[in-house]
Design a protein around this motif. Structure first.
Motif, PDB file in Angstrom:
ATOM      1  N   MET A  19       1.239  -1.042  -0.017  1.00  0.00           N
ATOM      2  CA  MET A  19      -0.228  -0.220  -0.337  1.00  0.00           C
ATOM      3  C   MET A  19       0.395   1.418   0.245  1.00  0.00           C
ATOM      4  SD  MET A  19      -3.099   1.232   2.400  1.00  0.00           S
ATOM      5  CE  MET A  19      -3.764   0.017   2.571  1.00  0.00           C
ATOM      6  N   LYS A  20       0.263   2.180  -1.289  1.00  0.00           N
ATOM      7  CA  LYS A  20       0.792   3.421  -1.044  1.00  0.00           C
ATOM      8  C   LYS A  20       0.038   4.528  -0.767  1.00  0.00           C
ATOM      9  CE  LYS A  20       4.870   1.979  -4.016  1.00  0.00           C
ATOM     10  NZ  LYS A  20       5.723   1.841  -5.185  1.00  0.00           N
ATOM     11  N   TYR A  21       0.542   5.784  -0.079  1.00  0.00           N
ATOM     12  CA  TYR A  21      -0.773   6.982  -0.321  1.00  0.00           C
ATOM     13  C   TYR A  21      -0.110   7.623  -0.858  1.00  0.00           C
ATOM     14  CZ  TYR A  21      -2.161   4.611   4.382  1.00  0.00           C
ATOM     15  OH  TYR A  21      -2.657   3.576   5.132  1.00  0.00           O
ATOM     16  N   LEU A  22      -1.094   7.760  -1.572  1.00  0.00           N
ATOM     17  CA  LEU A  22      -1.122   9.626  -2.715  1.00  0.00           C
ATOM     18  C   LEU A  22      -0.878  10.741  -1.462  1.00  0.00           C
ATOM     19  CD1 LEU A  22      -3.152   7.257  -5.589  1.00  0.00           C
ATOM     20  CD2 LEU A  22      -0.747   8.206  -5.086  1.00  0.00           C
ATOM     21  N   ASN A  23      -2.587  10.721  -1.542  1.00  0.00           N
ATOM     22  CA  ASN A  23      -2.084  12.550  -0.959  1.00  0.00           C
ATOM     23  C   ASN A  23      -3.157  11.869   0.398  1.00  0.00           C
ATOM     24  OD1 ASN A  23      -4.763  11.916  -1.690  1.00  0.00           O
ATOM     25  ND2 ASN A  23      -4.473  13.225  -3.146  1.00  0.00           N
ATOM     26  N   ASN A  24      -4.302  13.182   1.060  1.00  0.00           N
ATOM     27  CA  ASN A  24      -4.294  13.407   2.066  1.00  0.00           C
ATOM     28  C   ASN A  24      -4.510  11.738   2.719  1.00  0.00           C
ATOM     29  OD1 ASN A  24      -3.698  15.370   2.754  1.00  0.00           O
ATOM     30  ND2 ASN A  24      -5.377  16.720   2.635  1.00  0.00           N
ATOM     31  N   SER A  25      -6.219  10.919   1.436  1.00  0.00           N
ATOM     32  CA  SER A  25      -6.986   9.911   2.289  1.00  0.00           C
ATOM     33  C   SER A  25      -6.615   9.001   1.113  1.00  0.00           C
ATOM     34  CB  SER A  25      -7.927  10.824   1.801  1.00  0.00           C
ATOM     35  OG  SER A  25      -8.529  10.945   0.996  1.00  0.00           O
ATOM     36  N   ASP A  26      -6.122   9.791  -0.026  1.00  0.00           N
ATOM     37  CA  ASP A  26      -6.588   8.019  -1.086  1.00  0.00           C
ATOM     38  C   ASP A  26      -5.173   7.917  -1.646  1.00  0.00           C
ATOM     39  OD1 ASP A  26      -8.395   9.331  -2.344  1.00  0.00           O
ATOM     40  OD2 ASP A  26      -7.252  10.793  -3.812  1.00  0.00           O
ATOM     41  N   HIS A  27      -5.189   6.151  -1.175  1.00  0.00           N
ATOM     42  CA  HIS A  27      -3.952   5.032  -1.445  1.00  0.00           C
ATOM     43  C   HIS A  27      -4.287   4.516  -3.221  1.00  0.00           C
ATOM     44  CE1 HIS A  27      -7.077   3.820   0.995  1.00  0.00           C
ATOM     45  NE2 HIS A  27      -6.768   2.405   0.854  1.00  0.00           N
ATOM     46  N   VAL A  28      -3.173   3.856  -3.090  1.00  0.00           N
ATOM     47  CA  VAL A  28      -2.791   2.382  -3.850  1.00  0.00           C
ATOM     48  C   VAL A  28      -2.648   1.516  -3.547  1.00  0.00           C
ATOM     49  CG1 VAL A  28      -0.931   3.552  -4.887  1.00  0.00           C
ATOM     50  CG2 VAL A  28      -2.377   2.355  -6.756  1.00  0.00           C
ATOM     51  N   VAL A  29      -3.170   0.070  -3.715  1.00  0.00           N
ATOM     52  CA  VAL A  29      -1.913  -0.816  -3.012  1.00  0.00           C
ATOM     53  C   VAL A  29      -2.108  -1.618  -4.905  1.00  0.00           C
ATOM     54  CG1 VAL A  29      -2.694  -2.955  -2.584  1.00  0.00           C
ATOM     55  CG2 VAL A  29      -4.106  -1.547  -1.416  1.00  0.00           C
ATOM     56  N   ASN A  30      -1.044  -2.530  -4.365  1.00  0.00           N
ATOM     57  CA  ASN A  30       0.199  -2.873  -5.815  1.00  0.00           C
ATOM     58  C   ASN A  30       0.200  -4.142  -5.647  1.00  0.00           C
ATOM     59  OD1 ASN A  30       1.009  -1.041  -7.871  1.00  0.00           O
ATOM     60  ND2 ASN A  30       2.230   0.047  -6.237  1.00  0.00           N
ATOM     61  N   PHE A  31       0.296  -4.853  -6.142  1.00  0.00           N
ATOM     62  CA  PHE A  31      -0.191  -6.323  -5.949  1.00  0.00           C
ATOM     63  C   PHE A  31       1.092  -7.295  -7.504  1.00  0.00           C
ATOM     64  CE2 PHE A  31      -4.491  -6.669  -5.421  1.00  0.00           C
ATOM     65  CZ  PHE A  31      -4.682  -7.367  -6.169  1.00  0.00           C
ATOM     66  N   SER A  32       1.164  -8.180  -7.438  1.00  0.00           N
ATOM     67  CA  SER A  32       1.171  -9.037  -8.658  1.00  0.00           C
ATOM     68  C   SER A  32       0.978 -10.569  -8.548  1.00  0.00           C
ATOM     69  CB  SER A  32       2.866  -9.867  -9.171  1.00  0.00           C
ATOM     70  OG  SER A  32       3.383 -10.599  -7.953  1.00  0.00           O
TER      71      SER A  32
END
Length: 145
Positions: A19-32
């Protein structure tokens, strides 16, 4: 003319979602996810190929993936293909990824070492559900099951 960009895959996680946070409340999760194909060639010999796909999940769907998925877990992912071009160390790179709009947790993989709740399984003292899988959907449509 309208276009269609839709992909569906079933496979196993290659690692723990990140999980990485983009800004205040948005985030993105990467997996393979590893998708295995098996077939027999003209000589009747068994063949196998594994295709690795990068999955990107945002906000709510990403949080559910980060919370419930671990290496080896079976997963169904539906989404759209996205091609990103970027530069790393002065070299042009291209990344093909699936942006998830729906994820269904298909249960644990071969790594039974860790004791934790399994998505779709009833917690102690609750009524069992009708399916053994858990689905997360961000398409905005009602899911009939």
């Amino acid at each position: 003319m309208l276009g269609l960009n839709n992909v569906q895959i079933i496979g196993n996680l290659g690692g723990t979602p990140e999980m990485k946070y983009l800004n205040n409340s948005d985030h993105v999760v990467n997996f393979s996810v590893a998708v295995n194909e098996r077939w027999k060639n003209r000589n009747g010999e068994s063949q196998e190929r594994t295709t690795w796909l990068r999955i990107v999940a945002f906000n709510g769907i990403g949080s559910a993936c980060a919370e419930h998925l671990k290496k080896g877990d079976g997963v169904y992912v539906e989404g759209r293909l996205q091609i990103r071009e970027y530069e790393k160390d002065g070299n042009a790179r291209t990344s093909v990824e699936v942006v998830a709009s729906k994820v269904r947790f298909l249960g644990g993989g071969n790594n039974g070492d860790e004791k934790r709740t399994v998505p779709g399984q009833p917690r102690a003292g609750t009524t069992p559900r009708s399916t053994a899988a858990t689905e997360v959907d961000q398409s905005g449509e009602d899911v009939p099951f």
